[in-house]
Design a protein around this motif. Sequence first.
Motif, mmCIF file in Angstrom:
data_model
loop_
_atom_site.group_PDB
_atom_site.id
_atom_site.type_symbol
_atom_site.label_atom_id
_atom_site.label_comp_id
_atom_site.label_asym_id
_atom_site.label_seq_id
_atom_site.Cartn_x
_atom_site.Cartn_y
_atom_site.Cartn_z
ATOM 1 N N GLY A 1 1.754 -6.313 -5.253
ATOM 2 C CA GLY A 1 0.752 -5.777 -6.156
ATOM 3 C C GLY A 1 0.167 -6.821 -7.066
ATOM 4 O O GLY A 1 -0.036 -6.584 -8.250
ATOM 5 N N ARG B 1 -1.377 9.879 -6.251
ATOM 6 C CA ARG B 1 -0.056 10.109 -5.661
ATOM 7 C C ARG B 1 0.458 11.519 -5.924
ATOM 8 O O ARG B 1 1.018 12.171 -5.042
ATOM 9 N N HIS C 1 -2.179 -3.371 4.151
ATOM 10 C CA HIS C 1 -1.976 -3.751 2.754
ATOM 11 C C HIS C 1 -3.322 -3.973 2.065
ATOM 12 O O HIS C 1 -4.303 -4.392 2.688
ATOM 13 N N ASN D 1 -4.058 6.567 -3.176
ATOM 14 C CA ASN D 1 -4.298 6.090 -1.819
ATOM 15 C C ASN D 1 -5.762 6.259 -1.462
ATOM 16 O O ASN D 1 -6.356 7.309 -1.708
ATOM 17 N N THR E 1 4.345 0.383 -1.390
ATOM 18 C CA THR E 1 3.696 0.397 -2.692
ATOM 19 C C THR E 1 4.459 -0.447 -3.700
ATOM 20 O O THR E 1 3.881 -1.058 -4.573
ATOM 21 N N THR F 1 -4.914 2.788 2.689
ATOM 22 C CA THR F 1 -4.369 1.689 1.890
ATOM 23 C C THR F 1 -4.203 2.164 0.456
ATOM 24 O O THR F 1 -4.470 3.329 0.135
ATOM 25 N N CYS F 2 -3.767 1.265 -0.411
ATOM 26 C CA CYS F 2 -3.589 1.611 -1.814
ATOM 27 C C CYS F 2 -4.921 1.740 -2.525
ATOM 28 O O CYS F 2 -5.910 1.119 -2.155
ATOM 29 N N MET G 1 0.827 -1.178 0.000
ATOM 30 C CA MET G 1 0.000 0.000 0.000
ATOM 31 C C MET G 1 0.860 1.225 0.000
ATOM 32 O O MET G 1 2.063 1.146 0.126
ATOM 33 N N THR G 2 0.264 2.405 -0.157
ATOM 34 C CA THR G 2 1.018 3.620 -0.334
ATOM 35 C C THR G 2 0.689 4.641 0.735
ATOM 36 O O THR G 2 -0.460 4.909 0.998
ATOM 37 N N THR H 1 4.049 0.574 -8.764
ATOM 38 C CA THR H 1 3.336 1.280 -7.709
ATOM 39 C C THR H 1 1.848 1.375 -8.033
ATOM 40 O O THR H 1 1.435 1.273 -9.195
ATOM 41 N N TYR H 2 1.055 1.596 -6.997
ATOM 42 C CA TYR H 2 -0.344 1.961 -7.210
ATOM 43 C C TYR H 2 -0.420 3.453 -7.490
ATOM 44 O O TYR H 2 0.471 4.226 -7.105
#
Length: 226
Positions: free
Chosen positions: A40, A173, A129, A211, A36, A196-197, A1-2, A207-208
């Motif tokens: 995935g 992001r 996550h 968020n 992140t 979370t992402c 997650m980010t 990356t995602y």
Amino acid sequence: MTVPSGTRPAGTGRLVTGVAWALLLLGLWLWGREVTEGPGGSSAPTTGDIAAVGRPLGVALPPARDPLAAVEPRRVEIPSLGIAAPVVSRGLDDTGAIDPPPFAMPHTVGWFGPGTRPGAAGAALLVGHVDTESRPAVFYGLSAARPGAKVLVTRTDGSVAEFTVDDVQVFPREHFDPTRVYGARDPHRAELRLITCGGTFDRAAGTYTANVVVSAYLTGSTPSAT
């Protein structure tokens, strides 16, 4: 997650100044990149890369109650989403990044221990996550939360802090606003952020794209049975 860089969540009286403050802000950003850039493997549920569910018209929310004594969390539940998970305290690792629950513990939620304890005044931060390489993780369904939903945090003294969701947003992001995410909207309230992402998983970047941030505030409590 980010979790990109951000303002430190309101603490429990600890003062973080100068270099320590800068390191913590950097740590939040580094932790977001580190997590992140994990597996995935599943597609995270999302309401879109740029979304603000906000507070739908006609949803009556209860008044906030006074903050509780500062007690560490043990478990978090969101009944409407079927989420129930243990909570573990996480700090910073050797690089200055927040040390999240390992991917070997995909159904455990991390609480930023140096910050606010859920139920105390300020904004407490819970992170989880969204997935692993092969399956959904603890906060996979978090983006489906809606204002009015209950979040129950069982604390180590046996008391339960009841929060009510008042806002659900997805922050890209590149447009992540740390003040809005980590800062308490009312410093006299007990608030909660669950993160979370979201968005989509960019395999090229690893990356995602966003968020999911669920905000809630304290509306009730059940005292310890002892």
